[in-house]
Design a protein around this motif. Structure first.
Motif, mmCIF file in Angstrom:
data_model
loop_
_atom_site.group_PDB
_atom_site.id
_atom_site.type_symbol
_atom_site.label_atom_id
_atom_site.label_comp_id
_atom_site.label_asym_id
_atom_site.label_seq_id
_atom_site.Cartn_x
_atom_site.Cartn_y
_atom_site.Cartn_z
ATOM 1 N N LYS A 1 -5.422 -29.573 28.003
ATOM 2 C CA LYS A 1 -5.433 -28.550 26.946
ATOM 3 C C LYS A 1 -5.415 -27.132 27.511
ATOM 4 C CE LYS A 1 -5.540 -31.077 23.271
ATOM 5 N NZ LYS A 1 -4.483 -30.996 22.264
ATOM 6 N N GLY A 2 -5.355 -27.022 28.846
ATOM 7 C CA GLY A 2 -5.248 -25.701 29.457
ATOM 8 C C GLY A 2 -6.529 -25.141 30.044
ATOM 9 N N ALA A 3 -7.632 -25.868 29.959
ATOM 10 C CA ALA A 3 -8.890 -25.378 30.539
ATOM 11 C C ALA A 3 -8.797 -25.439 32.061
ATOM 12 C CB ALA A 3 -10.069 -26.220 30.054
ATOM 13 N N ARG A 4 -9.407 -24.462 32.712
ATOM 14 C CA ARG A 4 -9.378 -24.421 34.171
ATOM 15 C C ARG A 4 -10.671 -23.809 34.703
ATOM 16 N NH1 ARG A 4 -6.038 -20.655 32.013
ATOM 17 N NH2 ARG A 4 -6.371 -18.509 32.660
ATOM 18 N N LYS A 5 -10.780 -23.775 36.010
ATOM 19 C CA LYS A 5 -11.973 -23.246 36.661
ATOM 20 C C LYS A 5 -12.275 -21.844 36.148
ATOM 21 C CE LYS A 5 -14.022 -22.536 41.172
ATOM 22 N NZ LYS A 5 -13.866 -22.717 42.614
ATOM 23 N N GLY A 6 -13.543 -21.620 35.797
ATOM 24 C CA GLY A 6 -13.990 -20.323 35.331
ATOM 25 C C GLY A 6 -13.980 -20.168 33.819
ATOM 26 N N ASP A 7 -13.290 -21.064 33.114
ATOM 27 C CA ASP A 7 -13.268 -20.998 31.656
ATOM 28 C C ASP A 7 -14.608 -21.433 31.087
ATOM 29 O OD1 ASP A 7 -10.648 -20.150 31.556
ATOM 30 O OD2 ASP A 7 -9.822 -22.136 31.153
ATOM 31 N N ARG A 8 -14.900 -20.981 29.882
ATOM 32 C CA ARG A 8 -16.111 -21.392 29.172
ATOM 33 C C ARG A 8 -15.701 -22.334 28.050
ATOM 34 N NH1 ARG A 8 -16.521 -15.944 30.274
ATOM 35 N NH2 ARG A 8 -18.361 -15.348 31.464
ATOM 36 N N VAL A 9 -16.422 -23.448 27.940
ATOM 37 C CA VAL A 9 -16.124 -24.453 26.911
ATOM 38 C C VAL A 9 -17.391 -24.700 26.104
ATOM 39 C CG1 VAL A 9 -15.330 -26.806 26.475
ATOM 40 C CG2 VAL A 9 -14.379 -25.514 28.393
ATOM 41 N N LEU A 10 -17.309 -24.462 24.803
ATOM 42 C CA LEU A 10 -18.453 -24.675 23.928
ATOM 43 C C LEU A 10 -18.532 -26.156 23.564
ATOM 44 C CD1 LEU A 10 -19.904 -22.426 21.393
ATOM 45 C CD2 LEU A 10 -19.290 -24.667 20.540
ATOM 46 N N ILE A 11 -19.693 -26.759 23.762
ATOM 47 C CA ILE A 11 -19.921 -28.171 23.456
ATOM 48 C C ILE A 11 -21.000 -28.243 22.384
ATOM 49 C CG2 ILE A 11 -20.633 -30.414 24.352
ATOM 50 C CD1 ILE A 11 -18.051 -29.424 25.639
ATOM 51 N N ARG A 12 -20.662 -28.789 21.225
ATOM 52 C CA ARG A 12 -21.633 -28.925 20.130
ATOM 53 C C ARG A 12 -21.789 -30.401 19.784
ATOM 54 N NH1 ARG A 12 -20.537 -26.514 14.275
ATOM 55 N NH2 ARG A 12 -21.184 -28.419 13.314
ATOM 56 N N LEU A 13 -22.869 -30.963 20.241
ATOM 57 C CA LEU A 13 -23.178 -32.376 20.025
ATOM 58 C C LEU A 13 -24.674 -32.537 19.777
ATOM 59 C CD1 LEU A 13 -21.151 -34.015 22.948
ATOM 60 C CD2 LEU A 13 -20.650 -34.228 20.523
ATOM 61 N N PRO A 14 -25.065 -33.622 19.103
ATOM 62 C CA PRO A 14 -26.500 -33.902 18.982
ATOM 63 C C PRO A 14 -27.032 -34.430 20.315
ATOM 64 C CG PRO A 14 -25.229 -35.644 17.963
ATOM 65 C CD PRO A 14 -24.246 -34.585 18.390
ATOM 66 N N ARG A 15 -28.285 -34.789 20.336
ATOM 67 C CA ARG A 15 -28.889 -35.318 21.568
ATOM 68 C C ARG A 15 -28.485 -36.772 21.755
ATOM 69 N NH1 ARG A 15 -34.933 -32.808 21.044
ATOM 70 N NH2 ARG A 15 -34.296 -30.642 21.234
ATOM 71 N N VAL A 16 -27.335 -36.952 22.380
ATOM 72 C CA VAL A 16 -26.775 -38.276 22.653
ATOM 73 C C VAL A 16 -26.281 -38.280 24.097
ATOM 74 C CG1 VAL A 16 -26.102 -38.745 20.253
ATOM 75 C CG2 VAL A 16 -24.519 -37.544 21.756
ATOM 76 N N PRO A 17 -26.066 -39.464 24.688
ATOM 77 C CA PRO A 17 -25.572 -39.508 26.072
ATOM 78 C C PRO A 17 -24.265 -38.760 26.275
ATOM 79 C CG PRO A 17 -26.355 -41.672 25.417
ATOM 80 C CD PRO A 17 -26.381 -40.804 24.182
ATOM 81 N N GLU A 18 -23.440 -38.683 25.254
ATOM 82 C CA GLU A 18 -22.170 -37.974 25.372
ATOM 83 C C GLU A 18 -22.359 -36.488 25.683
ATOM 84 O OE1 GLU A 18 -21.442 -41.761 23.456
ATOM 85 O OE2 GLU A 18 -22.907 -40.196 23.037
#
Length: 107
Positions: free
Chosen positions: A24-41
């Motif tokens: 998807k174009g992400a590379r070193k230094g990029d910021r990625v927002l992760i929104r998940l509940p408290r699960v192993p994923e």
């Protein structure tokens, strides 16, 4: 009793996420927002970001829309992930108590 954890499975999933983000174009230094509940994923997502050198921005589903909006606006993120849990929680809050007990409208 909890199900056994197979670390090789977690590593494979983290690798797949890293490959997806790279595609998807992400590379070193990029910021990625992760929104998940408290699960192993959640941990898998953090490792997947780290594998490509991206900075994961943790955003648990308990945050309010205002909190999430602030993070989206100020994080200068490249991408983000969301399991839709907040939307389901908001939908349930708008339902009456009787509908929540029956699970009406959930799907």
């Amino acid at each position: 009793m909890d199900a056994p954890v197979h670390l090789c499975r977690h590593a494979d999933r983290a690798n797949r996420l890293a490959n997806y983000l790279t595609g998807k174009g992400a590379r070193k230094g990029d910021r990625v927002l992760i929104r998940l509940p408290r699960v192993p994923e959640w941990q898998i997502a953090m490792v997947g970001c780290n594998k490509i050198g991206a900075t994961p921005i943790a955003c648990v589903t308990m945050l309010t829309k205002r909190d999430v909006s602030y993070r989206l606006e100020h994080s200068r993120r490249r991408g983000g992930g969301d399991d839709g849990a907040r939307d389901r929680q908001d939908h349930r809050r708008r339902q009456g108590p009787a509908q929540r007990r029956r699970g009406a409208g959930m799907g």
